[in-house]
Design an enzyme around this catalytic site. Structure first.
Site, PDB file in Angstrom:
ATOM      1  N   TYR A 175       0.642  -1.302   0.008  1.00 24.73           N
ATOM      2  CA  TYR A 175      -0.001   0.085   0.231  1.00 24.73           C
ATOM      3  C   TYR A 175       0.904   1.145  -0.094  1.00 24.73           C
ATOM      4  CZ  TYR A 175      -2.660   3.918   2.109  1.00 24.73           C
ATOM      5  OH  TYR A 175      -3.389   5.000   2.119  1.00 24.73           O
ATOM      6  N   LYS A 218       1.678   4.057  -3.312  1.00 26.19           N
ATOM      7  CA  LYS A 218       1.480   5.541  -3.036  1.00 26.19           C
ATOM      8  C   LYS A 218       2.653   6.490  -3.085  1.00 26.19           C
ATOM      9  CE  LYS A 218      -2.808   6.043  -1.688  1.00 26.19           C
ATOM     10  NZ  LYS A 218      -3.717   7.072  -2.729  1.00 26.19           N
TER      11      LYS A 218
END
Length: 337
Positions: free
Chosen positions: A153, A157
């Site tokens: 995750y 980003k």
């Protein structure tokens, strides 16, 4: 009337941002995939409330569905795009990593392509404090090198930040990335700690407390967060003529109209103090299930919000106990507890 396209408009942050912009007279176009990562009824209710305003319209579609997103963007011609939609959650990225590649990499690329084609005044994209990963020097500063992400995750980003920088450089596309720090408040996501703790305490079921409670977080109240985003909309980066034009506190790129900004309270709260405050608002003690640190988690986060303050004159400041009280009141009302 300026038009803002918000991806993830039925989400926790997207809903609050859309409401703020509508209140300030913007026209808002929403785009959301309505995935079942958590209770879709919560997302539907947020959109229903936004649709009470004639200046809000929305479309349903996945970020990976370029044709649907592109058709909406070309039809509505937004002046600004705020890209909030993503596959969220640190722990879920261990279970379903492909969802993060699809939504957070392919999806972000699709949004950037629409922004490039439209030549928007400003593209703003959500990042996360998780990109700081294994960094230990605190408070976290946007100018720090952060290449040690601990989950997919966080890695997606960080990749978004790099992708956006390349587009800002190549197409002179003013772009601001913002790194969120543990956002909480009414209409929050059921997978987040405050929601799970409140539900568990009120239902009398055990709550999981990781790292045996030895964790610290910079909690950011949602209305403070969206106020900061609103102010950043008006602060589109401009490519500097020389590196000497960049203030020492600024993360502005020397090669592009691109910067990254922390949005946090610039404070740290111990997890056990957070739990105690929720217990106080709920009027009962939690049944605590102490557990070891979860894979990919970090013991502490702490934002340096100097850049946000210098750019906008604003610093989030809602006291966490006050914010928790507002969330618990919302939870009791929404679920009839």
């Amino acid at each position: 009337m300026r038009t803002v396209l918000i991806t993830g408009s039925a989400g926790f942050i997207g809903y609050h941002l859309a409401q703020l912009l509508l209140d300030e007279g913007f026209r808002v176009v929403g785009y959301d995939g309505m995935t079942d990562y958590y209770d879709v009824r919560l997302k539907e209710r947020r959109h229903q409330m936004l649709l009470q305003n004639a200046n809000f319209t929305c479309a349903q579609g996945m970020l990976e569905d370029f044709d649907t997103l592109h058709t909406l963007a070309m039809r509505e011609e937004p002046d600004v795009i705020v890209h909030l939609a993503a596959q969220a959650g640190v722990r879920y990225s261990l279970e379903n990593p492909r969802a993060y590649v699809d939504a957070n990499l392919v999806g972000a690329f699709n949004v950037m392509e629409c922004a490039r084609e439209l030549g928007v005044d400003h593209l703003l994209m959500a990042s996360t404090s998780s990109v700081y990963g294994a960094n230990t020097e605190m408070p976290f500063d946007e100018r720090e090198k952060c290449d040690t992400q601990l989950t997919l995750y966080a890695a997606t980003k960080k990749a978004n930040e790099a992708m956006a920088h390349s587009y800002a450089h190549l197409w002179n596309l003013p772009t601001t990335m913002f790194r969120f720090f543990t956002v909480y408040g009414p209409w929050g996501r059921p997978d987040m700690a405050l929601f799970k703790f409140t539900r568990g305490i009120l239902e009398g079921t055990p709550i999981d407390i990781y790292n045996n409670g030895e964790m610290f977080r910079d909690f950011t109240y949602v209305t403070d967060l969206v106020r900061a985003i609103r102010l950043l909309i008006d602060k589109a980066p401009v490519r500097p003529e020389t590196p000497d034009d960049i203030p020492e506190w600024d993360s502005l790129s020397p090669a592009a109209p691109w910067r990254v900004a922390n949005i946090g309270n610039s404070d740290t709260v111990k997890l056990m103090d957070f739990v105690t405050a929720i217990e106080s608002e709920c009027g009962r003690e939690a049944v605590k299930n102490f557990m070891p640190m979860q894979k990919g988690d970090v013991p502490a986060t702490y934002a340096d919000a100097t850049l946000l303050r210098e750019l906008t004159g604003y610093t989030p400041q809602t006291d966490v106990r006050k914010g928790i009280g507002k969330f618990v009141a919302w939870y009791r009302d929404y679920y009839g507890v």
